[in-house]
Design an enzyme around this catalytic site. Structure first.
Site, PDB file in Angstrom:
ATOM      1  N   ARG A   1      -1.862  -8.657 -20.918  1.00  0.00           N
ATOM      2  CA  ARG A   1      -2.665  -8.262 -22.068  1.00  0.00           C
ATOM      3  C   ARG A   1      -1.864  -7.390 -23.032  1.00  0.00           C
ATOM      4  O   ARG A   1      -2.243  -7.195 -24.187  1.00  0.00           O
ATOM      5  CB  ARG A   1      -3.948  -7.581 -21.672  1.00  0.00           C
ATOM      6  CG  ARG A   1      -3.802  -6.287 -20.918  1.00  0.00           C
ATOM      7  CD  ARG A   1      -5.151  -5.791 -20.426  1.00  0.00           C
ATOM      8  NE  ARG A   1      -6.087  -5.571 -21.496  1.00  0.00           N
ATOM      9  CZ  ARG A   1      -6.092  -4.482 -22.271  1.00  0.00           C
ATOM     10  NH1 ARG A   1      -5.177  -3.546 -22.098  1.00  0.00           N
ATOM     11  NH2 ARG A   1      -7.001  -4.328 -23.214  1.00  0.00           N
TER      12      ARG A   1
ATOM     13  N   ASP B   1      -7.331   1.292 -25.544  1.00  0.00           N
ATOM     14  CA  ASP B   1      -7.557   1.138 -24.113  1.00  0.00           C
ATOM     15  C   ASP B   1      -7.786   2.476 -23.424  1.00  0.00           C
ATOM     16  O   ASP B   1      -7.250   3.503 -23.845  1.00  0.00           O
ATOM     17  CB  ASP B   1      -6.290   0.558 -23.463  1.00  0.00           C
ATOM     18  CG  ASP B   1      -6.314  -0.954 -23.455  1.00  0.00           C
ATOM     19  OD1 ASP B   1      -7.359  -1.522 -23.802  1.00  0.00           O
ATOM     20  OD2 ASP B   1      -5.292  -1.541 -23.105  1.00  0.00           O
TER      21      ASP B   1
ATOM     22  N   PRO C   1       0.829  -1.217   0.000  1.00  0.00           N
ATOM     23  CA  PRO C   1       0.000   0.000   0.000  1.00  0.00           C
ATOM     24  C   PRO C   1       0.861   1.264   0.000  1.00  0.00           C
ATOM     25  O   PRO C   1       0.402   2.342  -0.337  1.00  0.00           O
ATOM     26  CB  PRO C   1      -0.818  -0.121   1.290  1.00  0.00           C
ATOM     27  CG  PRO C   1      -0.150  -1.149   2.115  1.00  0.00           C
ATOM     28  CD  PRO C   1       0.587  -2.039   1.183  1.00  0.00           C
TER      29      PRO C   1
ATOM     30  N   GLU D   1       1.635  -7.547   8.492  1.00  0.00           N
ATOM     31  CA  GLU D   1       1.876  -6.095   8.397  1.00  0.00           C
ATOM     32  C   GLU D   1       2.908  -5.773   7.318  1.00  0.00           C
ATOM     33  O   GLU D   1       3.286  -4.615   7.145  1.00  0.00           O
ATOM     34  CB  GLU D   1       2.367  -5.572   9.759  1.00  0.00           C
ATOM     35  CG  GLU D   1       1.358  -5.736  10.891  1.00  0.00           C
ATOM     36  CD  GLU D   1       0.029  -5.089  10.582  1.00  0.00           C
ATOM     37  OE1 GLU D   1      -1.010  -5.780  10.700  1.00  0.00           O
ATOM     38  OE2 GLU D   1       0.021  -3.909  10.167  1.00  0.00           O
TER      39      GLU D   1
HETATM   40  N1  LIG Z   1      -0.329  -3.456  -3.842  1.00  0.00           N
HETATM   41  C1  LIG Z   1      -0.975  -3.271  -2.898  1.00  0.00           C
HETATM   42  C2  LIG Z   1      -1.868  -2.978  -1.827  1.00  0.00           C
HETATM   43  C3  LIG Z   1      -2.019  -3.541  -0.557  1.00  0.00           C
HETATM   44  C4  LIG Z   1      -1.223  -4.573   0.152  1.00  0.00           C
HETATM   45  C5  LIG Z   1      -0.128  -5.194  -0.451  1.00  0.00           C
HETATM   46  C6  LIG Z   1       0.632  -6.109   0.260  1.00  0.00           C
HETATM   47  C7  LIG Z   1       0.310  -6.404   1.589  1.00  0.00           C
HETATM   48  C8  LIG Z   1       0.874  -7.235   2.602  1.00  0.00           C
HETATM   49  C9  LIG Z   1       0.111  -7.086   3.723  1.00  0.00           C
HETATM   50  N2  LIG Z   1      -0.875  -6.206   3.474  1.00  0.00           N
HETATM   51  C10 LIG Z   1      -0.777  -5.783   2.186  1.00  0.00           C
HETATM   52  C11 LIG Z   1      -1.555  -4.862   1.481  1.00  0.00           C
HETATM   53  N3  LIG Z   1      -3.043  -2.903   0.049  1.00  0.00           N
HETATM   54  N4  LIG Z   1      -3.533  -1.985  -0.789  1.00  0.00           N
HETATM   55  C12 LIG Z   1      -2.842  -1.981  -1.930  1.00  0.00           C
HETATM   56  N5  LIG Z   1      -3.066  -1.122  -3.007  1.00  0.00           N
END
Ligand SMILES: N#Cc1c(-c2ccc3cc[nH]c3c2)n[nH]c1N
Length: 239
Positions: free
Chosen positions: A154, A169, A89, A116
């Site tokens: 794609r 696209d 994230p 986490e």
């Molecule tokens: N890409 C992306 C992500 C994630 C994500 C990715 C990996 C892990 C590992 C634990 N929690 C996670 C959330 N959340 N929101 C996004 N856009």
């Protein structure tokens, strides 16, 4: 292209056997290898996580299994190293441009974190890209890997039947895609825009461009910033 995916939930990636990505694998355009991170644990409980230093909620993924996995997976080919992608994230927002860049790579490795996240030293040591697929929080990197891999696949040569589809696209020219229609010509009292049935290909192209510009202005004005537009486009945007 080869893609290796490291995860503690290999079954989560089963959808990659379906549809467009599945066909790309059948045709040999893409080879996907999914790996269970627990294969690189050394304890009887196959532990991949531990408590976070500094306290706080949840657990953090230990560095040792990741380092052992990535060392083995990337050592597969001498004098060649894959592009290592870590969905997070906290990553750079994933865009069509990023998909186009990744589609030019011969070998990708995706690290699907859980809990986490992955110990930062693994990211520092191994990651080439930290990517976020949106401003919301998922429970792990697997869903993001499915999204990224579909967007990339794609774009691979021969995967989409009609190569023009890629050119049309959303985002391919920096705009959102306009509305699309098919039969019947009238449905629930609503008629397909007559221009689309006119056979006038220039008029159809103008109409589609106008719709894409107007939709982008309404829904994603940020995509129009810092761009120069031809007079015809400026007329549409000013309307
Ligand atoms: N890409 C992306 C992500 C994630 C994500 C990715 C990996 C892990 C590992 C634990 N929690 C996670 C959330 N959340 N929101 C996004 N856009």
């Amino acid at each position: 292209m080869r893609a290796d995916i490291v995860t503690i939930f290999p079954a989560y990636l089963e959808p990659l056997r379906l549809s467009l990505v599945g066909r790309a694998q059948e045709h040999g355009t893409l080879q996907i290898h999914t790996h269970d991170l627990r294969m690189w644990t050394t304890d009887v409980h196959r532990t991949v996580d531990d408590a976070p230093y500094g306290g706080g909620p949840g657990m953090v993924m230990r560095p040792e299994p990741w380092d052992a996995a990535l060392s083995q997976i990337t050592a597969r080919v001498a004098d060649s190293r894959p592009r290592v992608v870590v969905p997070t994230p906290a990553g750079t927002p994933f865009t069509q441009r990023h998909a186009e860049e990744l589609a030019r790579e011969p070998w990708l490795v995706f690290c699907c974190g859980r809990y986490e996240g992955i110990d930062a030293r693994v990211i520092e040591t191994w990651a080439d890209d930290e990517i976020s697929i949106g401003d919301y929080v998922l429970a792990g990197g697997e869903a993001a890997t499915l999204v990224i891999l579909e967007a990339v696949t794609r774009l691979l040569p021969g995967v989409l039947g009609n190569s023009a589809s890629v050119a049309d696209d959303s985002f391919s020219d920096g705009l959102l895609e306009g509305p699309v229609y098919t039969r019947p010509p009238v449905w629930r009292g609503t008629e397909v825009p007559p221009v689309l049935r006119s056979g006038d290909h220039e008029a159809i192209a103008r109409w589609r461009r106008s719709q894409a510009l107007r939709r982008t202005l309404l829904r994603r004005p940020d995509l129009l910033e810092h761009r120069e537009f031809a007079e015809a486009d400026r007329v549409v945007l000013a309307a």
